[in-house]
Design a protein around this motif. Sequence first.
Motif, PDB file in Angstrom:
ATOM      1  N   ASP A 177       0.869  -1.183   0.000  1.00  0.00           N
ATOM      2  CA  ASP A 177       0.000   0.000   0.000  1.00  0.00           C
ATOM      3  C   ASP A 177       0.905   1.232   0.000  1.00  0.00           C
ATOM      4  O   ASP A 177       1.573   1.520   0.996  1.00  0.00           O
ATOM      5  N   GLN A 178       0.928   1.956  -1.112  1.00  0.00           N
ATOM      6  CA  GLN A 178       1.836   3.102  -1.247  1.00  0.00           C
ATOM      7  C   GLN A 178       1.535   4.240  -0.279  1.00  0.00           C
ATOM      8  O   GLN A 178       2.403   5.069  -0.011  1.00  0.00           O
ATOM      9  N   SER A 179       0.349   4.267   0.298  1.00  0.00           N
ATOM     10  CA  SER A 179       0.042   5.323   1.267  1.00  0.00           C
ATOM     11  C   SER A 179       0.572   4.988   2.658  1.00  0.00           C
ATOM     12  O   SER A 179       0.620   5.850   3.527  1.00  0.00           O
ATOM     13  N   LYS A 180       0.999   3.736   2.870  1.00  0.00           N
ATOM     14  CA  LYS A 180       1.464   3.320   4.192  1.00  0.00           C
ATOM     15  C   LYS A 180       2.904   2.825   4.228  1.00  0.00           C
ATOM     16  O   LYS A 180       3.453   2.628   5.310  1.00  0.00           O
ATOM     17  N   ASP A 181       3.505   2.563   3.066  1.00  0.00           N
ATOM     18  CA  ASP A 181       4.831   1.954   3.072  1.00  0.00           C
ATOM     19  C   ASP A 181       5.623   2.365   1.843  1.00  0.00           C
ATOM     20  O   ASP A 181       5.096   3.007   0.934  1.00  0.00           O
ATOM     21  N   SER A 182       6.884   1.988   1.831  1.00  0.00           N
ATOM     22  CA  SER A 182       7.769   2.190   0.684  1.00  0.00           C
ATOM     23  C   SER A 182       8.914   1.186   0.794  1.00  0.00           C
ATOM     24  O   SER A 182       9.038   0.469   1.794  1.00  0.00           O
ATOM     25  N   ALA A 200      18.331   4.109  -3.358  1.00  0.00           N
ATOM     26  CA  ALA A 200      17.147   4.264  -4.216  1.00  0.00           C
ATOM     27  C   ALA A 200      15.911   4.190  -3.328  1.00  0.00           C
ATOM     28  O   ALA A 200      15.896   3.454  -2.339  1.00  0.00           O
ATOM     29  N   ALA A 201      14.882   4.965  -3.680  1.00  0.00           N
ATOM     30  CA  ALA A 201      13.628   4.964  -2.918  1.00  0.00           C
ATOM     31  C   ALA A 201      12.475   4.687  -3.879  1.00  0.00           C
ATOM     32  O   ALA A 201      12.413   5.264  -4.967  1.00  0.00           O
ATOM     33  N   PHE A 202      11.581   3.794  -3.460  1.00  0.00           N
ATOM     34  CA  PHE A 202      10.438   3.405  -4.286  1.00  0.00           C
ATOM     35  C   PHE A 202       9.170   3.577  -3.462  1.00  0.00           C
ATOM     36  O   PHE A 202       9.090   3.085  -2.348  1.00  0.00           O
ATOM     37  N   LYS A 203       8.191   4.266  -4.041  1.00  0.00           N
ATOM     38  CA  LYS A 203       6.974   4.590  -3.283  1.00  0.00           C
ATOM     39  C   LYS A 203       5.713   4.356  -4.103  1.00  0.00           C
ATOM     40  O   LYS A 203       4.663   4.876  -3.775  1.00  0.00           O
ATOM     41  N   ASP A 204       5.804   3.570  -5.170  1.00  0.00           N
ATOM     42  CA  ASP A 204       4.688   3.429  -6.102  1.00  0.00           C
ATOM     43  C   ASP A 204       3.699   2.312  -5.775  1.00  0.00           C
ATOM     44  O   ASP A 204       2.674   2.190  -6.417  1.00  0.00           O
ATOM     45  N   ALA A 240      25.478  -8.650  -2.708  1.00  0.00           N
ATOM     46  CA  ALA A 240      24.372  -8.406  -1.780  1.00  0.00           C
ATOM     47  C   ALA A 240      23.644  -7.112  -2.111  1.00  0.00           C
ATOM     48  O   ALA A 240      24.260  -6.112  -2.482  1.00  0.00           O
ATOM     49  N   TYR A 241      22.315  -7.163  -1.999  1.00  0.00           N
ATOM     50  CA  TYR A 241      21.441  -5.998  -2.104  1.00  0.00           C
ATOM     51  C   TYR A 241      20.722  -5.885  -0.766  1.00  0.00           C
ATOM     52  O   TYR A 241      20.240  -6.889  -0.239  1.00  0.00           O
ATOM     53  N   TYR A 242      20.595  -4.674  -0.244  1.00  0.00           N
ATOM     54  CA  TYR A 242      19.967  -4.442   1.059  1.00  0.00           C
ATOM     55  C   TYR A 242      18.722  -3.567   0.880  1.00  0.00           C
ATOM     56  O   TYR A 242      18.798  -2.503   0.258  1.00  0.00           O
ATOM     57  N   PHE A 243      17.599  -4.013   1.446  1.00  0.00           N
ATOM     58  CA  PHE A 243      16.348  -3.282   1.354  1.00  0.00           C
ATOM     59  C   PHE A 243      15.721  -3.158   2.737  1.00  0.00           C
ATOM     60  O   PHE A 243      15.766  -4.101   3.526  1.00  0.00           O
ATOM     61  N   ILE A 244      15.129  -1.975   3.009  1.00  0.00           N
ATOM     62  CA  ILE A 244      14.400  -1.763   4.259  1.00  0.00           C
ATOM     63  C   ILE A 244      13.102  -1.031   3.938  1.00  0.00           C
ATOM     64  O   ILE A 244      12.977  -0.396   2.882  1.00  0.00           O
ATOM     65  N   SER A 245      12.173  -1.110   4.859  1.00  0.00           N
ATOM     66  CA  SER A 245      10.932  -0.352   4.722  1.00  0.00           C
ATOM     67  C   SER A 245      11.213   1.115   5.011  1.00  0.00           C
ATOM     68  O   SER A 245      11.992   1.444   5.913  1.00  0.00           O
ATOM     69  N   GLY A 246      10.544   2.002   4.260  1.00  0.00           N
ATOM     70  CA  GLY A 246      10.678   3.430   4.510  1.00  0.00           C
ATOM     71  C   GLY A 246       9.675   3.951   5.529  1.00  0.00           C
ATOM     72  O   GLY A 246       9.755   5.105   5.941  1.00  0.00           O
ATOM     73  N   ALA A 247       8.733   3.095   5.956  1.00  0.00           N
ATOM     74  CA  ALA A 247       7.739   3.508   6.955  1.00  0.00           C
ATOM     75  C   ALA A 247       8.394   3.563   8.330  1.00  0.00           C
ATOM     76  O   ALA A 247       9.159   2.668   8.703  1.00  0.00           O
ATOM     77  N   GLU A 248       8.080   4.587   9.081  1.00  0.00           N
ATOM     78  CA  GLU A 248       8.692   4.799  10.387  1.00  0.00           C
ATOM     79  C   GLU A 248       8.497   3.590  11.309  1.00  0.00           C
ATOM     80  O   GLU A 248       7.374   3.127  11.513  1.00  0.00           O
ATOM     81  N   GLY A 249       9.612   3.082  11.837  1.00  0.00           N
ATOM     82  CA  GLY A 249       9.594   1.985  12.804  1.00  0.00           C
ATOM     83  C   GLY A 249       9.486   0.584  12.204  1.00  0.00           C
ATOM     84  O   GLY A 249       9.715  -0.403  12.900  1.00  0.00           O
ATOM     85  N   GLU A 278      11.285  -3.232  13.391  1.00  0.00           N
ATOM     86  CA  GLU A 278      10.441  -4.383  13.731  1.00  0.00           C
ATOM     87  C   GLU A 278      10.668  -5.571  12.799  1.00  0.00           C
ATOM     88  O   GLU A 278       9.939  -6.561  12.863  1.00  0.00           O
ATOM     89  N   GLY A 279      11.684  -5.467  11.927  1.00  0.00           N
ATOM     90  CA  GLY A 279      12.070  -6.615  11.105  1.00  0.00           C
ATOM     91  C   GLY A 279      11.672  -6.571   9.647  1.00  0.00           C
ATOM     92  O   GLY A 279      11.898  -7.532   8.913  1.00  0.00           O
ATOM     93  N   GLN A 280      11.113  -5.467   9.178  1.00  0.00           N
ATOM     94  CA  GLN A 280      10.722  -5.377   7.771  1.00  0.00           C
ATOM     95  C   GLN A 280      11.928  -4.899   6.968  1.00  0.00           C
ATOM     96  O   GLN A 280      12.067  -3.732   6.614  1.00  0.00           O
ATOM     97  N   LYS A 281      12.810  -5.850   6.698  1.00  0.00           N
ATOM     98  CA  LYS A 281      14.013  -5.585   5.928  1.00  0.00           C
ATOM     99  C   LYS A 281      14.470  -6.884   5.275  1.00  0.00           C
ATOM    100  O   LYS A 281      14.043  -7.970   5.680  1.00  0.00           O
ATOM    101  N   LEU A 282      15.323  -6.744   4.279  1.00  0.00           N
ATOM    102  CA  LEU A 282      15.641  -7.899   3.441  1.00  0.00           C
ATOM    103  C   LEU A 282      17.025  -7.775   2.831  1.00  0.00           C
ATOM    104  O   LEU A 282      17.405  -6.710   2.349  1.00  0.00           O
TER     105      LEU A 282
END
Length: 184
Positions: A68-73, A92-96, A108-117, A121-125
Motif C-alpha cells: 500500500d503506497q500510502s502506508k509503506d515504501s 534508491a527509494a520506491f513509493k509506487d 548483496a542488495y539491502y532493502f528496508i521499509s521506509g515507513a517509520e519503525g 520491527e524486522g521489515q528488511k531484506l
Amino acid sequence: MASHTALLLPSLLLIFLFNIITLTEGRDILIGGKSNGWKIPSSESDSLNKWAQASRFQIGDSLVWNYDQSKDSVLQVSKKDYETCNTSNPLAAFKDGNTKVKLERSGAYYFISGAEGHCEEGQKLIIVVLSSRPGRFIAMSPAPSPVEFEGPAAAAVAPTSDSATLRGGLVVIYLLGFVAILLF
C-alpha cells in the motif's frame, strides 16, 4: 523415413531454440513469495530473510514488491544503513506500491521499509545475487558470489543448490538429441 526426419528436424530445432531463450531470461520474483509479503514479520520464522535463504537469485532476475503506497515504501540502502535501519540516505527509494528492481550485478542488495519503525520491527531484506562461473553458459551452475556477512546479516546467505544444473543438463540433452538426428 526421410520425410519423418525432415519434419522432425525443424520441430526439434524450434523447441531447442525456445528452451535456450527461456533458460537465459531473468525471472520476476515476488517478495516473500506472495502479494502481501512486504510487511512487518509476525515472528522470526516469518522473516523475509528466511524466505531469501530458501530462494535463488541470479543476474537478470527482477524483485517485485506489492504494498500500500500510502502506508509503506521500499528503500535500497547500504549494508551499514540496513544494519542501523537508517532511512535518511537511501541508494534508491520506491513509493509506487508496485516496485520492480532488476538485479544487474552479483553480490548483496539491502532493502528496508521506509515507513517509520517498520525496519526496527524486522521489515528488511538482504538479497544475495549469484554470479555465473567464468567460461560457462549463463543458465548453468552458478557459483555464490564472495560476500562476507557479519552479525544479523548472516541469516540471509543464499542456498547452494537449485534447478540451474538441471536446466544446464537439459541443454546438453537437447544438443545430443539434435546431433543424433543429424547423424541418422
